[in-house]
Design a protein around this motif. Structure first.
Motif, mmCIF file in Angstrom:
data_model
loop_
_atom_site.group_PDB
_atom_site.id
_atom_site.type_symbol
_atom_site.label_atom_id
_atom_site.label_comp_id
_atom_site.label_asym_id
_atom_site.label_seq_id
_atom_site.Cartn_x
_atom_site.Cartn_y
_atom_site.Cartn_z
ATOM 1 N N PRO A 117 0.801 -1.238 0.000
ATOM 2 C CA PRO A 117 0.000 0.000 0.000
ATOM 3 C C PRO A 117 0.829 1.281 0.000
ATOM 4 C CG PRO A 117 -0.946 -1.605 1.508
ATOM 5 C CD PRO A 117 0.360 -2.173 1.052
ATOM 6 N N ASP A 118 1.971 1.263 0.700
ATOM 7 C CA ASP A 118 2.723 2.514 0.823
ATOM 8 C C ASP A 118 4.158 2.428 0.313
ATOM 9 O OD1 ASP A 118 3.369 0.712 2.753
ATOM 10 O OD2 ASP A 118 3.504 2.167 4.393
ATOM 11 N N TYR A 119 4.541 1.316 -0.325
ATOM 12 C CA TYR A 119 5.894 1.244 -0.882
ATOM 13 C C TYR A 119 5.984 0.103 -1.895
ATOM 14 C CZ TYR A 119 6.940 -2.799 2.133
ATOM 15 O OH TYR A 119 6.937 -4.023 2.737
ATOM 16 N N LEU A 120 7.074 0.100 -2.662
ATOM 17 C CA LEU A 120 7.400 -0.965 -3.610
ATOM 18 C C LEU A 120 8.688 -1.635 -3.165
ATOM 19 C CD1 LEU A 120 6.858 0.812 -7.079
ATOM 20 C CD2 LEU A 120 5.253 -0.708 -5.899
ATOM 21 N N PHE A 121 8.750 -2.952 -3.329
ATOM 22 C CA PHE A 121 9.999 -3.683 -3.093
ATOM 23 C C PHE A 121 10.408 -4.328 -4.413
ATOM 24 C CE2 PHE A 121 12.148 -7.719 -1.766
ATOM 25 C CZ PHE A 121 13.335 -7.119 -1.378
ATOM 26 N N ILE A 122 11.592 -3.979 -4.897
ATOM 27 C CA ILE A 122 12.053 -4.400 -6.222
ATOM 28 C C ILE A 122 13.363 -5.154 -6.066
ATOM 29 C CG2 ILE A 122 12.663 -3.622 -8.551
ATOM 30 C CD1 ILE A 122 11.187 -0.988 -7.852
ATOM 31 N N VAL A 123 13.483 -6.275 -6.762
ATOM 32 C CA VAL A 123 14.730 -7.040 -6.816
ATOM 33 C C VAL A 123 15.166 -7.109 -8.279
ATOM 34 C CG1 VAL A 123 15.868 -9.241 -6.368
ATOM 35 C CG2 VAL A 123 14.106 -8.411 -4.793
ATOM 36 N N LEU A 124 16.362 -6.621 -8.558
ATOM 37 C CA LEU A 124 16.905 -6.626 -9.917
ATOM 38 C C LEU A 124 18.297 -7.237 -9.902
ATOM 39 C CD1 LEU A 124 15.921 -3.005 -11.066
ATOM 40 C CD2 LEU A 124 14.735 -5.134 -11.611
ATOM 41 N N HIS A 125 18.696 -7.782 -11.051
ATOM 42 C CA HIS A 125 20.030 -8.338 -11.223
ATOM 43 C C HIS A 125 20.728 -7.611 -12.364
ATOM 44 C CE1 HIS A 125 18.949 -12.490 -9.282
ATOM 45 N NE2 HIS A 125 18.996 -11.502 -8.410
ATOM 46 N N ALA A 172 24.880 -9.486 -10.073
ATOM 47 C CA ALA A 172 24.899 -8.702 -8.835
ATOM 48 C C ALA A 172 23.468 -8.293 -8.509
ATOM 49 C CB ALA A 172 25.787 -7.474 -8.999
ATOM 50 N N GLU A 173 23.011 -8.670 -7.320
ATOM 51 C CA GLU A 173 21.630 -8.390 -6.927
ATOM 52 C C GLU A 173 21.510 -6.999 -6.327
ATOM 53 O OE1 GLU A 173 18.404 -10.030 -3.642
ATOM 54 O OE2 GLU A 173 19.714 -11.477 -4.668
ATOM 55 N N LEU A 174 20.457 -6.287 -6.709
ATOM 56 C CA LEU A 174 20.163 -4.958 -6.168
ATOM 57 C C LEU A 174 18.733 -4.961 -5.658
ATOM 58 C CD1 LEU A 174 20.874 -1.969 -5.692
ATOM 59 C CD2 LEU A 174 20.054 -1.513 -8.019
ATOM 60 N N ASP A 175 18.566 -4.820 -4.334
ATOM 61 C CA ASP A 175 17.245 -4.707 -3.716
ATOM 62 C C ASP A 175 16.928 -3.230 -3.517
ATOM 63 O OD1 ASP A 175 17.328 -7.464 -3.617
ATOM 64 O OD2 ASP A 175 18.005 -7.527 -1.530
ATOM 65 N N ILE A 176 15.690 -2.846 -3.844
ATOM 66 C CA ILE A 176 15.295 -1.444 -3.783
ATOM 67 C C ILE A 176 13.943 -1.322 -3.090
ATOM 68 C CG2 ILE A 176 14.903 0.666 -5.108
ATOM 69 C CD1 ILE A 176 16.411 -0.572 -7.422
ATOM 70 N N PHE A 177 13.864 -0.423 -2.122
ATOM 71 C CA PHE A 177 12.595 -0.007 -1.525
ATOM 72 C C PHE A 177 12.282 1.402 -2.022
ATOM 73 C CE2 PHE A 177 14.018 -3.162 1.594
ATOM 74 C CZ PHE A 177 12.866 -3.901 1.777
ATOM 75 N N VAL A 178 11.064 1.608 -2.513
ATOM 76 C CA VAL A 178 10.649 2.918 -3.010
ATOM 77 C C VAL A 178 9.389 3.324 -2.260
ATOM 78 C CG1 VAL A 178 10.016 4.300 -5.016
ATOM 79 C CG2 VAL A 178 11.583 2.368 -5.288
ATOM 80 N N GLY A 179 9.484 4.447 -1.531
ATOM 81 C CA GLY A 179 8.337 4.981 -0.809
ATOM 82 C C GLY A 179 8.044 6.409 -1.233
#
Length: 331
Positions: free
Chosen positions: A76-84, A98-105
């Protein structure tokens, strides 16, 4: 006593040493937007996140996991993204993911690279040292910051692709310069690089399409075209990898054909030598037999019966071998 105390401090055995340990948190902010960068997050960094942000427990498990597939989770209030992203590992001499985890609020972007990703590190360093650049980057909201992070990491792939293309060109030149047997390993290494690159990019294409769909939550309307550009860049990378895959397979086939032709040339020379030497060997073998021969020392004696038996046996064996080869369609 002093040495023992130093040993205990180095081993981290005292409570004061543990209390002094601090999480490795880097952050910059401007206009109410924070960019928090946590490289190689460990238990301390995860504890700091749990203290300051109420993310879902499954997200913290994904951060602690070593091998997480690319994905995007909406909350509801953020996105959790996993990219390589592909990163060249000098220790093993090949590309790794190389893994990159991202939280976007609404007022923050948190990046958690599992290992150093050069474009992300460079962008954060530039943002932290250049106030004008930081103001320009963070003033457009979390969506634009997310775009710049992902776009720089995607653009980092193109120099790698150019190096791979140059390597394929060198392999093609070496094939026709008489080094076909020496470059078998080079072809294998190039093929492995292309396979690793494809394994990184393929599952991420769907995630980038999903990111394009969810961008409206943190991106203003006049910036929507930026995420379309990321998808286009990803598709260009995939098209280049498809082309390289076909090229390396064609080069491998061509190299095998060149090696086969050279083996055939060698066999042709050896066959010619065998055909030339065979009559000489046959004559020497016949006249080297310890039996009476035609035109021997005693004209009255002539050729012995053993001689004719041996010649007859040779003719029968020759006829039998010719018949067998004809039956097997070898002749």
């Amino acid at each position: 006593m002093r040495r023992a105390r130093r040993a205990r401090l180095a081993a981290g055995a005292t409570p004061s040493a543990a209390a002094k340990a601090e999480p490795n948190i880097q952050q910059v902010s401007h206009g109410g937007l924070r960019w928090i960068n946590i490289e190689r997050p460990g238990p301390l960094e995860r504890a700091w996140l749990q203290e300051h942000f109420s993310f879902h427990p499954l997200d913290y498990e994904d951060i602690a996991s070593r091998n997480q597939r690319p994905k995007i989770d909406e909350y509801p209030d953020y996105l959790f993204i996993v990219l390589h992203f592909p990163v060249f590992d000098k220790t093993v001499g090949r590309l790794n993911a190389a893994e990159l985890d991202i939280f976007v609020g609404p007022d923050y972007v948190i990046t958690l690279p599992k290992q150093p990703i050069p474009p992300v590190s460079y962008l954060f360093e530039r943002c932290s040292t250049n106030a004008e650049f930081r103001a320009n980057l963070l003033s457009k909201g979390p969506g634009y910051l997310l775009y710049r992070i992902v776009d720089d990491a995607i653009d980092y792939c193109f120099p790698m692709l150019r190096k791979m293309g140059n390597k394929l060109e060198r392999i093609e030149e070496d094939i026709f310069e008489g080094r076909s047997q020496e470059i078998v390993r080079d072809i294998s290494n190039a093929k492995q690089e292309i396979i690793n690159f494809r394994k990184i990019i393929r599952p991420q294409r769907a995630v980038l399409n999903d990111l394009e769909r969810t961008k409206h939550r943190f991106l203003t309307g006049d910036l929507e075209i930026y995420f379309d550009d990321i998808v286009d860049a990803s598709e260009r990378i995939w098209d280049v990898l498809e082309n390289y895959k076909e090229v390396i397979e064609a080069l491998e086939s061509t190299n095998e054909s060149v090696i086969s032709h050279r083996v055939n040339d060698i066999l042709l020379v050896l066959t010619a030598i065998s055909v030339i030497v065979l009559p000489l060997t046959l004559v020497a073998s016949i006249f080297g037999m310890n039996v009476g021969l035609p035109g021997g020392g005693d004209p009255a004696q002539g050729a012995s019966t053993s001689f004719w038996i041996i010649i007859g046996s040779m003719v029968v064996m020759l006829a039998g071998m010719l018949a067998y080869f004809k039956h097997r369609r070898w002749l």
